[in-house]
Design an enzyme around this catalytic site. Structure first.
Site, PDB file in Angstrom:
ATOM      1  N   GLY A 247      71.527  67.708  31.970  1.00 18.61           N
ATOM      2  CA  GLY A 247      70.096  67.981  31.880  1.00 18.61           C
ATOM      3  C   GLY A 247      69.379  66.969  31.007  1.00 18.61           C
TER       4      GLY A 247
ATOM      5  N   GLU B  99      65.332  68.457  27.660  1.00 18.09           N
ATOM      6  CA  GLU B  99      65.169  68.798  26.243  1.00 18.09           C
ATOM      7  C   GLU B  99      65.778  67.804  25.274  1.00 18.09           C
ATOM      8  OE1 GLU B  99      65.051  73.525  26.107  1.00 18.09           O
ATOM      9  OE2 GLU B  99      66.057  72.696  27.840  1.00 18.09           O
TER      10      GLU B  99
HETATM   11 MO1  MOS Z   1      63.254  75.117  27.731  1.00 17.27          MO
HETATM   12  S1  MOS Z   1      62.512  75.700  25.894  1.00 17.27           S
HETATM   13  O1  MOS Z   1      64.745  76.010  27.685  1.00 17.27           O
HETATM   14  O2  MOS Z   1      62.188  75.812  28.838  1.00 17.27           O
END
Ligand code: MOS
Length: 689
Positions: free
Chosen positions: A653, A656
């Site tokens: 991912g 983040e």
């Molecule tokens: Mo992210 S804060 O897991 O949408």
């Protein structure tokens, strides 16, 4: 009919399939969806943080032209939920300032707003607390995402007692708000016991299940539609009070469509935020900077109304080798709005503290901060003893350092002035778990010569529309132009949340599985209309391995000698995010995360007014975020090494990880420039004067 294509679609950078519609204003968001004669609901908010409603006078509001209904806790339809955040207008209790205490439904927003201002709510105020009392902390049962609250390995106290070098410092991160461009919005219609909502959400199926639970109806009777989202950053991971209020108002007006759109100020009250967090970090090390002990003790604010425990110490549990380690997290329950997910909950604040402390260790040992991190690289996950699926941290540090020009820096602290500026460089590591969620299914239908692919995924504006089409194209062996992707509706097969940086891995796995099942079933003999619905296989990686993405953040700051102004002259992030599906959208996401990390470092600070019990800067004029003028030279790149253990794409991912470590890299650069160590965010100019 299936024609394999080369080169593969994955790894190329097609423009967003939804880009033109968005640029032309033709992409309907939740508040734009065409519905006949919509009504509008506007909330009345509590102006005290705690108390009991003694009376509500709706006379003047009801007399406003266009008002259809005034909702209070006395006449609102009853709901069934045990979730106290979502029990909107169900009793006379006030739990925080800004809570919905009444609402007006009218034929226009203007009428509803005017009438809302005319509702008189009397509240018998009670004493409240919005400031942490160290004697009133408690341990939650578990942290967000199921992590244990406390961990203890070896003997940290002894490691600290005998260490050559000890770092023992406390770091504080500010209360911050997701503030997506598109505020939370809902359009809801009840037809009998069937509810249809257009909701700005990171999870249509999650929103469906939540609303079904709140209203006590079968989830099959709730349809959630969300083709486009104007940003979420975690705030739209779960429905909040506004969505419930909208459906509640619609429940009272059967057959009518009702719209709710949060105001920007309400975005600071009823849609979640990252709470203020304090972390004591203790490091024990040899003179060579080799860690023998790591301790992290967290105190986090939460709401008395509903607990949210951000998983702050989890990154410190796995990041570096050390035989002795202990972590804990305690919560302070306050009379404040309910906090929730905000981009890298846990890792973003956690990595600010840990990576600042590692920098302090490097300076204490007189070592290069890149080198200190490399020296403490674990062979296995220190938290679980499991091997990593892949771990490119050292490569990120080395490649990133070369790209950034790390080694031609002036290693002295408090560098000579360059004009009025002092120049410093800092580095920090980044990490984020590589999640893949359960319960994902996808449908593949042959439409000769193309394919229809359906999954109830959500595109937050991140590029899921595009990346999933690329994955489907490769899985089906066709050009991406032949893939007709459909996402964002509970009528599509079940999909997990666009959260935890898990979307592409979770949905992509289901799409690949459905494509494989389709090819197994029909081979080359498919006829138009043939279709297969398939579930993604269980994710067993965590049984045997630790799965994470990594990165190295490098910052160059200029700190003005006279004014203390900090300019981030350069920022480079170098990431191990497995195989990159779409370099264009990936770079955009990584850079976006880094900008948000810069924002966390220098700008964002929701100030709590202890006398009034609310965030005093609840708007984007006084709550600072970076503008283009603040973002100068910013780059992101990656190792490009697939991780085949994680999922069929080999991807990790990217949503983040960009925000993790960034604030520490900037704070560390500020220290290098000035000799001033700022341990409390944001880094405002007064710290250097
Ligand atoms: Mo992210 S804060 O897991 O949408």
């Amino acid at each position: 009919m299936i024609e394999p294509v080369t080169p593969s679609a994955i790894g190329r950078s097609p423009a967003r399939v939804d880009g033109l519609a968005k640029a032309m204003g033709l992409a309907p968001y939740a508040d734009d969806q065409p519905v006949p004669e919509p009504l509008h609901v506007v909330a009345v908010e509590s102006t005290v943080p705690r108390g009991r409603i003694s009376a509500v006078d709706t006379t003047a509001a009801s007399a406003v032209d266009g008002v259809v209904l005034v909702l209070t806790h006395e006449n609102a339809p009853r709901t069934a939920t045990a979730d106290r955040e979502l029990a909107v207008l169900q009793d006379d209790r006030v739990h925080f300032r800004g809570q919905v205490v009444a609402a007006v439904v009218a034929t226009t927003v203007e009428a509803a707003r005017a009438a809302a201002g005319a509702v008189v709510v009397d509240v018998a105020a009670e004493p409240f607390s919005v400031v942490v009392d160290p004697d009133e902390l408690y341990a939650p049962d578990a942290l967000n995402a199921g992590y244990p609250t406390d961990t203890d390995q070896g003997d940290l106290d002894r490691a600290l007692a005998v260490a050559d070098v000890v770092v023992d410092r406390t770091y504080t991160t500010a209360r911050t708000y997701n503030s997506p461009m598109e505020p939370h919005a809902t359009t809801a219609t009840w037809t009998g016991d069937d509810l249809h909502v257009y909701e700005s959400t990171q999870s249509v199926h999650g929103a469906r299940d939540t609303l079904a639970e709140v209203f006590g109806v079968d989830p099959e009777r709730v349809r959630v539609t969300c083709p486009f989202v104007g940003g979420g950053f975690g705030a739209k991971g779960l429905p909040h009070a506004g969505a419930v209020l909208c459906a509640l108002a619609a429940r009272a007006l059967p057959g009518r469509a009702v719209r709710f759109a949060a105001t920007r100020r309400q975005m600071f009250r009823i849609t979640g935020y990252r709470p203020r967090i304090t972390q004591r970090v203790r490091l024990a090390a040899t003179v060579d900077g080799v860690l023998t002990g790591i301790g992290v003790d967290v105190v986090q604010e939460t709401a008395r109304l509903k607990e949210f425990a951000e998983q702050v110490p989890v990154a410190a549990r796995m990041m570096y080798a050390a035989p002795h380690r202990r972590t804990s997290q305690r919560l302070a329950a306050l009379d404040v709005p309910v906090p929730s997910w905000m981009r890298a909950p846990g890792e973003a604040p956690g990595m600010f503290a840990l990576e600042s402390a590692i920098d302090e260790l490097a300076h204490a040992c007189g070592l290069d901060p890149v080198d200190v991190r490399v020296r403490n690289e674990p062979l296995r996950d220190p938290a679980t003893g499991k091997p990593f699926t892949s771990r490119g941290l050292v490569d990120c540090l080395h490649e990133g350092a070369d790209r950034f020009g790390w080694y031609d820096r002036d290693p002295r602290v408090r560098t000579p002035r360059r004009g009025p500026w002092r120049v410093g460089r800092g580095v920090a590591a980044a990490t984020y778990p590589a999640y893949r969620n359960a319960a994902n299914s996808a449908l593949v239908r042959f439409t000769d010569p193309g394919y229809r692919v359906e999954i109830g995924a959500a595109d937050l504006g991140t590029g899921a529309w595009t990346a999933l089409a690329q994955i489907a194209a490769d899985a089906l062996g066709v050009d991406v132009a032949r893939v007709d992707l459909a996402i964002g509706d509970t009528r599509h097969p079940r999909a997990s949340v666009a959260g935890g940086s898990s979307g592409t891995a979770s949905w992509g796995t289901a799409i690949v599985e459905a494509a494989r099942a389709f090819r197994d079933k029909f081979g080359a003999g498919a006829a138009a209309g043939d279709e297969v619905l398939a579930d993604a296989p269980r994710n067993a990686v965590g049984d045997t391995h630790a799965a994470h993405a990594y990165g190295a953040q490098f910052a160059e700051v200029h700190v003005h000698e006279d004014t203390g102004e900090v300019r981030v002259a350069r920022l480079h992030g170098h990431f191990d995010v497995g195989r990159v599906i779409n370099p264009r959208t990936a770079r955009s996401q990584l850079i976006g995360g880094m900008v948000m990390g810069m924002s966390m470092a220098l700008h964002e600070d929701a100030t709590m007014d202890a006398a009034l019990g609310h965030t005093s800067n609840a708007d984007l004029a006084s709550y600072h975020v970076p503008t283009h003028a603040d973002v100068l030279d910013i780059t992101a790149d990656w190792l490009g090494v697939p991780d085949p253990l994680l999922n069929p794409m080999g991807s990790k991912g990217i949503g983040e990880i960009g925000i993790t470590g960034t604030a520490a890299a900037i704070a560390n650069a500020c220290f290098a420039a000035t000799g001033v160590r700022v341990r409390e965010l944001p880094i405002t100019l007064d710290r250097f004067l």
